[in-house]
Design a protein around this motif. Structure first.
Motif, PDB file in Angstrom:
ATOM      1  N   HIS A  28       0.859  -1.184   0.000  1.00 14.55           N
ATOM      2  CA  HIS A  28       0.000   0.000   0.000  1.00 14.55           C
ATOM      3  C   HIS A  28       0.895   1.235   0.000  1.00 14.55           C
ATOM      4  O   HIS A  28       1.403   1.649   1.048  1.00 14.55           O
ATOM      5  CB  HIS A  28      -0.909  -0.012   1.231  1.00 14.55           C
ATOM      6  CG  HIS A  28      -1.821   1.169   1.320  1.00 14.55           C
ATOM      7  ND1 HIS A  28      -2.507   1.495   2.466  1.00 14.55           N
ATOM      8  CD2 HIS A  28      -2.171   2.115   0.418  1.00 14.55           C
ATOM      9  CE1 HIS A  28      -3.229   2.588   2.268  1.00 14.55           C
ATOM     10  NE2 HIS A  28      -3.031   2.980   1.032  1.00 14.55           N
ATOM     11  N   ALA A  29       1.113   1.814  -1.151  1.00 12.40           N
ATOM     12  CA  ALA A  29       2.050   2.930  -1.281  1.00 12.40           C
ATOM     13  C   ALA A  29       1.402   4.244  -0.846  1.00 12.40           C
ATOM     14  O   ALA A  29       0.289   4.560  -1.241  1.00 12.40           O
ATOM     15  CB  ALA A  29       2.538   3.041  -2.721  1.00 12.40           C
ATOM     16  N   VAL A  30       2.114   5.001  -0.027  1.00 12.28           N
ATOM     17  CA  VAL A  30       1.709   6.339   0.391  1.00 12.28           C
ATOM     18  C   VAL A  30       2.892   7.267   0.155  1.00 12.28           C
ATOM     19  O   VAL A  30       4.036   6.911   0.429  1.00 12.28           O
ATOM     20  CB  VAL A  30       1.296   6.369   1.877  1.00 12.28           C
ATOM     21  CG1 VAL A  30       1.055   7.791   2.351  1.00 12.28           C
ATOM     22  CG2 VAL A  30       0.038   5.537   2.086  1.00 12.28           C
ATOM     23  N   SER A  31       2.617   8.461  -0.363  1.00 12.85           N
ATOM     24  CA  SER A  31       3.684   9.398  -0.699  1.00 12.85           C
ATOM     25  C   SER A  31       3.813  10.483   0.354  1.00 12.85           C
ATOM     26  O   SER A  31       2.845  10.848   1.028  1.00 12.85           O
ATOM     27  CB  SER A  31       3.424  10.041  -2.065  1.00 12.85           C
ATOM     28  OG  SER A  31       3.439   9.055  -3.085  1.00 12.85           O
ATOM     29  N   ALA A  32       5.030  11.005   0.494  1.00 11.62           N
ATOM     30  CA  ALA A  32       5.316  12.117   1.394  1.00 11.62           C
ATOM     31  C   ALA A  32       6.358  13.000   0.736  1.00 11.62           C
ATOM     32  O   ALA A  32       7.080  12.579  -0.163  1.00 11.62           O
ATOM     33  CB  ALA A  32       5.809  11.618   2.747  1.00 11.62           C
ATOM     34  N   ALA A  33       6.413  14.238   1.191  1.00 10.54           N
ATOM     35  CA  ALA A  33       7.354  15.190   0.604  1.00 10.54           C
ATOM     36  C   ALA A  33       8.132  15.897   1.696  1.00 10.54           C
ATOM     37  O   ALA A  33       7.589  16.218   2.766  1.00 10.54           O
ATOM     38  CB  ALA A  33       6.606  16.221  -0.248  1.00 10.54           C
ATOM     39  N   ALA A  34       9.415  16.129   1.447  1.00 13.17           N
ATOM     40  CA  ALA A  34      10.224  16.969   2.321  1.00 13.17           C
ATOM     41  C   ALA A  34       9.882  18.425   2.027  1.00 13.17           C
ATOM     42  O   ALA A  34       9.349  18.741   0.959  1.00 13.17           O
ATOM     43  CB  ALA A  34      11.699  16.695   2.091  1.00 13.17           C
ATOM     44  N   PRO A  35      10.148  19.344   2.957  1.00 11.27           N
ATOM     45  CA  PRO A  35       9.830  20.754   2.709  1.00 11.27           C
ATOM     46  C   PRO A  35      10.445  21.261   1.404  1.00 11.27           C
ATOM     47  O   PRO A  35      11.651  21.183   1.198  1.00 11.27           O
ATOM     48  CB  PRO A  35      10.443  21.462   3.922  1.00 11.27           C
ATOM     49  CG  PRO A  35      10.463  20.424   4.996  1.00 11.27           C
ATOM     50  CD  PRO A  35      10.715  19.129   4.300  1.00 11.27           C
ATOM     51  N   GLY A  36       9.585  21.752   0.521  1.00  8.93           N
ATOM     52  CA  GLY A  36      10.050  22.291  -0.745  1.00  8.93           C
ATOM     53  C   GLY A  36      10.415  21.265  -1.785  1.00  8.93           C
ATOM     54  O   GLY A  36      10.836  21.624  -2.889  1.00  8.93           O
ATOM     55  N   GLY A  37      10.233  19.983  -1.473  1.00  6.91           N
ATOM     56  CA  GLY A  37      10.620  18.938  -2.409  1.00  6.91           C
ATOM     57  C   GLY A  37       9.426  18.220  -2.994  1.00  6.91           C
ATOM     58  O   GLY A  37       8.288  18.401  -2.552  1.00  6.91           O
TER      59      GLY A  37
ATOM     60  N   ILE B 224       2.852  14.288   4.776  1.00 10.08           N
ATOM     61  CA  ILE B 224       1.960  13.402   4.026  1.00 10.08           C
ATOM     62  C   ILE B 224       0.676  14.168   3.714  1.00 10.08           C
ATOM     63  O   ILE B 224       0.088  14.801   4.593  1.00 10.08           O
ATOM     64  CB  ILE B 224       1.640  12.136   4.832  1.00 10.08           C
ATOM     65  CG1 ILE B 224       2.924  11.363   5.165  1.00 10.08           C
ATOM     66  CG2 ILE B 224       0.667  11.233   4.075  1.00 10.08           C
ATOM     67  CD1 ILE B 224       2.712  10.185   6.101  1.00 10.08           C
ATOM     68  N   GLU B 225       0.254  14.117   2.466  1.00 10.99           N
ATOM     69  CA  GLU B 225      -0.977  14.798   2.075  1.00 10.99           C
ATOM     70  C   GLU B 225      -2.165  14.173   2.812  1.00 10.99           C
ATOM     71  O   GLU B 225      -2.354  12.963   2.775  1.00 10.99           O
ATOM     72  CB  GLU B 225      -1.195  14.684   0.569  1.00 10.99           C
ATOM     73  CG  GLU B 225      -2.364  15.490   0.041  1.00 10.99           C
ATOM     74  CD  GLU B 225      -2.136  16.987   0.104  1.00 10.99           C
ATOM     75  OE1 GLU B 225      -3.123  17.729   0.176  1.00 10.99           O
ATOM     76  OE2 GLU B 225      -0.954  17.410   0.091  1.00 10.99           O
ATOM     77  N   PRO B 226      -2.960  14.973   3.532  1.00 13.30           N
ATOM     78  CA  PRO B 226      -4.074  14.390   4.296  1.00 13.30           C
ATOM     79  C   PRO B 226      -5.187  13.885   3.391  1.00 13.30           C
ATOM     80  O   PRO B 226      -5.295  14.282   2.235  1.00 13.30           O
ATOM     81  CB  PRO B 226      -4.555  15.555   5.167  1.00 13.30           C
ATOM     82  CG  PRO B 226      -4.176  16.774   4.392  1.00 13.30           C
ATOM     83  CD  PRO B 226      -2.891  16.436   3.677  1.00 13.30           C
ATOM     84  N   TRP B 227      -5.997  13.003   3.928  1.00 15.68           N
ATOM     85  CA  TRP B 227      -7.127  12.471   3.179  1.00 15.68           C
ATOM     86  C   TRP B 227      -8.257  13.496   3.147  1.00 15.68           C
ATOM     87  O   TRP B 227      -8.377  14.341   4.024  1.00 15.68           O
ATOM     88  CB  TRP B 227      -7.608  11.161   3.797  1.00 15.68           C
ATOM     89  CG  TRP B 227      -8.123  11.287   5.198  1.00 15.68           C
ATOM     90  CD1 TRP B 227      -9.400  11.470   5.591  1.00 15.68           C
ATOM     91  CD2 TRP B 227      -7.335  11.244   6.403  1.00 15.68           C
ATOM     92  NE1 TRP B 227      -9.483  11.544   6.963  1.00 15.68           N
ATOM     93  CE2 TRP B 227      -8.240  11.412   7.488  1.00 15.68           C
ATOM     94  CE3 TRP B 227      -5.987  11.071   6.680  1.00 15.68           C
ATOM     95  CZ2 TRP B 227      -7.812  11.408   8.804  1.00 15.68           C
ATOM     96  CZ3 TRP B 227      -5.565  11.078   7.997  1.00 15.68           C
ATOM     97  CH2 TRP B 227      -6.465  11.249   9.033  1.00 15.68           C
ATOM     98  N   PRO B 228      -9.086  13.452   2.116  1.00 15.55           N
ATOM     99  CA  PRO B 228     -10.174  14.441   2.024  1.00 15.55           C
ATOM    100  C   PRO B 228     -11.244  14.188   3.076  1.00 15.55           C
ATOM    101  O   PRO B 228     -11.619  13.052   3.339  1.00 15.55           O
ATOM    102  CB  PRO B 228     -10.725  14.227   0.603  1.00 15.55           C
ATOM    103  CG  PRO B 228     -10.364  12.811   0.269  1.00 15.55           C
ATOM    104  CD  PRO B 228      -9.060  12.547   0.956  1.00 15.55           C
ATOM    105  N   LEU B 229     -11.715  15.265   3.667  1.00  9.46           N
ATOM    106  CA  LEU B 229     -12.777  15.185   4.669  1.00  9.46           C
ATOM    107  C   LEU B 229     -14.041  15.839   4.127  1.00  9.46           C
ATOM    108  O   LEU B 229     -13.971  16.803   3.364  1.00  9.46           O
ATOM    109  CB  LEU B 229     -12.351  15.894   5.953  1.00  9.46           C
ATOM    110  CG  LEU B 229     -11.263  15.215   6.781  1.00  9.46           C
ATOM    111  CD1 LEU B 229     -10.833  16.118   7.929  1.00  9.46           C
ATOM    112  CD2 LEU B 229     -11.739  13.878   7.324  1.00  9.46           C
ATOM    113  N   PRO B 230     -15.196  15.335   4.503  1.00 14.42           N
ATOM    114  CA  PRO B 230     -16.450  15.950   4.041  1.00 14.42           C
ATOM    115  C   PRO B 230     -16.644  17.327   4.667  1.00 14.42           C
ATOM    116  O   PRO B 230     -16.192  17.586   5.788  1.00 14.42           O
ATOM    117  CB  PRO B 230     -17.517  14.957   4.519  1.00 14.42           C
ATOM    118  CG  PRO B 230     -16.895  14.292   5.711  1.00 14.42           C
ATOM    119  CD  PRO B 230     -15.429  14.190   5.400  1.00 14.42           C
ATOM    120  N   ARG B 231     -17.315  18.198   3.939  1.00 16.22           N
ATOM    121  CA  ARG B 231     -17.610  19.531   4.467  1.00 16.22           C
ATOM    122  C   ARG B 231     -18.846  19.469   5.362  1.00 16.22           C
ATOM    123  O   ARG B 231     -19.893  18.973   4.941  1.00 16.22           O
ATOM    124  CB  ARG B 231     -17.864  20.515   3.327  1.00 16.22           C
ATOM    125  CG  ARG B 231     -16.631  20.906   2.558  1.00 16.22           C
ATOM    126  CD  ARG B 231     -16.986  21.783   1.377  1.00 16.22           C
ATOM    127  NE  ARG B 231     -17.677  23.006   1.775  1.00 16.22           N
ATOM    128  CZ  ARG B 231     -18.195  23.874   0.915  1.00 16.22           C
ATOM    129  NH1 ARG B 231     -18.111  23.643  -0.391  1.00 16.22           N
ATOM    130  NH2 ARG B 231     -18.796  24.964   1.348  1.00 16.22           N
TER     131      ARG B 231
END
Length: 737
Positions: free
Chosen positions: A320-329, A440-447
């Motif tokens: 189960h691949a999940v992506s993350a980013a370093a600051p500015g990367g 890590i980009e958060p998952w979408p939440l309902p409004r």
């Protein structure tokens, strides 16, 4: 005080000794979310699996007597799940984190958090509900899981209900959820019915395994293998061929179909291996049967088969691949490796009366150790200030188990654990190594779209309200807090009435803050529909320094969005230069208070053209009062229009309910702008609707479309309200006054 998943009994069970089940490798972990409508039997199934694995000794109960997946006192009082809970069990050397998600639509935020933490999903449907057991939200979630390739299986519960029909449930599930890929959704077992009782009801006592042609008998409360009877053998052959064809269609061995069509007998072990690979990659969705244990110390029907499917067919966290980013990367896929840099995500936040804030986290990379310092980072949401990009020292690392916390010491990549003492981390934040921060980009939440206006019940509650609301929002990010600048109301935006009730109950029982719910006010405005003039005269003499100011103004309507425009056309110094700003200040202050129904006045031009002053008694205060009086007099001579806010509403609804929703929007004074196809079987409706008509739309739409609709709303503009509606509001305001 821990127990490895691999050191259970010889049959794969882990002893119920109160110790945490741990895993040292991602390959030994399975994270499975149970998804389904409220009442489908998810929590009961979790309890049955806990009994089958030996995690508890009594049917679904831990040492304090509560349900194994009940965490919140509110859940126990309301007899329904309102938040995500995790129950780890051990089976055949594998640690299985069972994520029990709420089934009620109001708590979809908790459900999405569970899906984020999971690597596969069990969709639980009740045979007692028939086709209505597969609801609109269930179909939507199935499609969302399909979009990200999450492996899924269907579990049928309540098959022993009086009106339950196994064949009908299979065909309904395949038709509704399978869509064009219905051949990849097939049952692995057939139910075995016992003799009818006095009421004619026939209980389900066992399962027929279609691949091995064996019967699993649960009638004595244990899992026993027997050979099929002649009648059962006939049932097997009629259903087995369809299952084999479905498995072979997903097989990587292209020769298998030719061999099968040529009449060759395919080895069950080969079929089972192909089935497990197809399930793991999301290409095949098996249908299973489950029922709770009939008594203490007995196994629930189908639990052994379900555990085997989870451990052998569902993917490991490494898949189960999940992506993350370093600051500015740029973002990059995380390595699910205990030795890699740390990357974990806060899945939910809760409060414990003894240890304070407890953060449930999913570790995607690296290893979390107790008492280590981590970097906390997150995405600002605009609703409230959050501390980001800071280092925090975590406390204990433990495994959740009902209301208990079982010590772990550490959690490796792929595992789920609870952390204490994270005072700033909130749901959706990323925990990473302090020298290698990641996000890590958060998952979408309902409004949240149901407004609830509140105020403190008493003085003591008023003092604690701010802190209580901050803690509530930290725990539940689907609650949005608004301090409305126009109405001056404190508004909680919730997902529905049940969500509202739980939020208010948490404020009261957990944070000690009692609030009263008051009528939610919509931010109305006023404007001049016709031009008018007004004279403000403020003259007072009380023996000392007097007050003297006279001003005359003209008021004219302006286009929408113009605000208040003030023009000085005084000639001859009748109103001295130094007092003109005071007149403007008085006019604007009165406009903010309103001139007819107490709503702010907008979109007018106010022209000061004449007045009088006194050399001694005139002052800024006197001219402010005169300016306000002049505006009120002009309003009395003009026709005042009430302006109401208009929202653009986008409703995504199943095609079966489009007509009903369109009719309802028209009844709400809505103007339909158009319709267009959305996802398969759904239509998007765009309309402009007065916000006065939308206060309960989140609740009403769910009822209209039987849960098969969602909507968004965005403010567009204010426009004049129909005279008859405005009159009703004026009378209501007068009666209240």
């Amino acid at each position: 005080m821990v127990e490895k998943a691999s050191n259970g009994a010889a049959d794969g069970r882990a002893a119920a000794n109160g110790k945490a089940v741990i895993a040292e490798r991602p390959a030994d972990i399975r994270n499975v979310a149970l998804v389904g409508h409220s009442g489908s039997g998810k929590t009961t199934l979790v309890e049955a699996l806990a009994v089958a694995t030996g995690a508890v000794t009594r049917a679904g109960r831990v040492e304090d007597g509560t349900c194994v997946s009940d965490y919140d006192d509110i859940e126990q009082r309301q007899h329904r799940s309102v938040q995500l809970s995790v129950v780890p069990v051990g089976w055949e050397g594998i640690k299985i984190n069972l994520l029990d998600t709420p089934g009620y639509a109001d708590f979809v935020g908790e459900l999405r958090a569970g899906l984020r933490a999971a690597d596969a999903a069990l969709f639980v449907v009740s045979a007692a509900a028939g086709a209505s057991g597969i609801t609109g939200p269930t179909m939507t979630l199935w499609a969302e899981c399909a979009a990200v390739g999450m492996p899924r299986a269907l579990v049928i519960t309540h098959l022993d209900a009086t009106r339950a029909d196994f064949d009908e449930m299979i065909e309904t599930g395949r038709a509704i959820l399978g869509g064009g890929a219905a051949e990849s959704m097939l049952p692995l077992h057939l139910p075995v019915y016992g003799p009818p009782g006095a009421d004619g009801h026939r209980p389900v006592t066992g399962l027929i395994d279609l691949l091995t042609r064996q019967v699993f008998d649960y009638s004595a409360g244990t899992h026993t293998r027997t050979e099929p009877t002649a009648d059962q053998a006939e049932l097997i052959e009629s259903a087995r061929g369809r299952l084999i064809e479905g498995i072979i269609a997903e097989s990587e061995d292209e020769t298998l179909m030719d061999r099968y069509l040529a009449g060759a007998e395919i080895d069950p072990a080969t079929l089972l291996a192909d089935l497990e690979r197809a399930v793991a990659r999301g290409g095949f969705h098996p249908i299973l049967i489950a029922a709770p244990p009939p008594g203490e110390g007995r196994e629930g029907l189908g639990t052994i088969e379900l555990l085997d499917l989870i451990t052998r067919g569902f993917p490991t966290p490494a898949e189960h691949a999940v992506s993350a980013a370093a600051p500015g990367g740029p973002a990059a896929a995380l390595a699910c490796d205990p030795a890699a840099p740390l990357a974990a995500e806060v899945i939910r936040t809760a409060s414990d009366p003894y240890v304070g804030r407890v953060s449930l986290v999913r570790v995607f990379s690296g290893t979390l150790h107790a008492d280590e310092t981590v970097h906390v980072s997150g995405h600002p949401d605009g609703d409230h200030e959050r501390d980001h990009d800071l280092d925090e020292r975590i406390g204990a690392v433990s495994a959740p188990f009902g209301r208990q916390q079982r010590p772990l010491g550490q959690a490796v990549a792929g595992d789920i654990a609870c952390l204490t003492k994270l005072g700033h981390a909130e749901t959706g934040d990323t925990l990473s190594a302090k020298d290698s921060p990641l996000l890590i980009e958060p998952w979408p939440l309902p409004r949240p779209l149901l407004p609830v206006a509140i105020r403190a019940h008493g003085k003591t509650d008023e003092d604690k309200l701010s802190q209580g609301l901050a803690r509530l929002i930290a725990e539940d990010p689907t609650v949005r807090l608004e301090q409305n600048a126009d109405t001056h109301q404190l508004v909680l935006w919730c997902l529905g009435e049940a969500h509202r009730d739980v939020a208010l109950e948490r404020l009261r029982s957990r944070f000690g803050v009692a609030v009263d719910v008051i009528e939610h006010e919509v931010a109305l405005r006023e404007t001049f529909a016709t031009a008018a003039s007004g004279r403000g005269r403020h003259v007072k003499q009380s023996g000392g320094h007097g007050q003297y100011a006279v001003c005359e103004i003209e008021v004219a309507p302006l286009p929408e969005g113009s605000g208040i425009e003030f023009v000085d056309k005084v000639v001859g110094g009748v109103v001295p230069r130094q007092f003109v700003p005071a007149v403007e200040k008085g006019v604007r202050a009165q406009a903010a208070r309103g001139v007819a129904a107490g709503h702010p006045l907008v979109d007018v031009r106010v022209t000061l053209y004449d007045g009088k002053a006194h050399s001694v008694d005139s002052s800024d205060a006197a001219f402010q009062t005169a300016g306000a009086l002049a505006l009120r007099e002009a309003a009395a001579a003009a026709r005042i229009s009430l302006l109401e806010p208009i929202a653009e509403v986008r409703v995504t609804v199943s095609d079966d309910h489009v007509g009903t929703v369109l009719g309802d929007l028209s009844a709400r004074r809505g103007r339909v702008l158009g319709t267009e196809p959305a996802t398969a079987g759904h239509t998007e409706i765009r309309a402009e609707v007065p916000e006065l008509e939308l206060s309960r739309y989140a609740v009403d739409l769910r009822s209209l479309a039987h849960g098969g609709a969602a909507f968004t709303r965005d403010y567009v503009r204010h426009e004049p309200m129909p005279a008859q509606v405005a009159e009703v509001l004026r009378k209501a305001g007068a009666a209240t006054t």
